[in-house]
Design an enzyme around this catalytic site. Structure first.
Site, short mmCIF file in Angstrom:
data_model
loop_
_atom_site.label_atom_id
_atom_site.label_comp_id
_atom_site.label_asym_id
_atom_site.label_seq_id
_atom_site.Cartn_x
_atom_site.Cartn_y
_atom_site.Cartn_z
N GLU A 231 0.82 -1.21 0.00
CA GLU A 231 0.00 0.00 0.00
C GLU A 231 0.86 1.26 0.00
OE1 GLU A 231 -2.16 -2.81 2.98
OE2 GLU A 231 -0.14 -2.55 2.19
N CYS B 156 -2.80 -2.85 7.35
CA CYS B 156 -2.38 -2.79 8.74
C CYS B 156 -2.63 -1.37 9.27
CB CYS B 156 -0.91 -3.17 8.87
SG CYS B 156 0.22 -1.92 8.18
#
Length: 149
Positions: free
Chosen positions: A58, A86
């Site tokens: 990401e 996360c």
């Protein structure tokens, strides 16, 4: 009318990035960023390659997308990622003001939902797209890692 560029279509592209990570010995997480039905960033985990704990798929995708657009905000973009982000990646998504996050497999131990990480209030979330495929690739990776050690 059939929409060829739906969430499943783009998640398959993110999954291809996860396969690249798998082949490199990285935890197989792939991500893409889409703007107006166009993929503007492709990325996969590079934490081992770069020896950088922040080199998640990401994070790599956000950087590439911001570079492509010439600005740090991704309000009109969608992040497709094969694993639930996360806490770090969800926090970064907050600052990008990403419009939508679509993820495949849930991360019941370290995912942003279980940790209570807040996304930007305007960010929409869709989960479970190609969940089985994404989960199986991760499971296969860790089984093979254990068998090598």
């Amino acid at each position: 009318m059939i929409q060829p560029f739906d969430d499943t279509y783009f998640m398959k592209k993110a999954y291809q990035e996860a396969e690249v990570a798998f082949d490199k010995g990285e935890v197989p997480v792939g991500a893409i960023v889409v703007f107006k039905d166009q993929i503007i960033a492709r990325a996969h985990n590079l934490t081992e390659t770069l020896t950088d704990v922040t080199a998640h798929a990401e994070m790599q995708a956000f950087t590439a997308a911001a570079d492509f657009l010439g600005g740090k905000y991704l309000k009109d973009c969608t992040l497709y990622v094969t694993l639930e982000p996360c806490q770090m990646c969800a926090g970064a998504s907050y600052w990008t003001q990403i419009g939508k996050i679509v993820y495949g497999a849930s991360e019941p131990e370290r995912g942003f939902k279980i940790l209570g990480t807040t996304l930007h209030p305007k960010t929409k979330v869709v989960s479970g797209i190609l969940e089985n495929e994404c989960s199986q690739l991760l499971k296969r990776f860790f089984i093979e890692k254990r068998n090598l050690n």
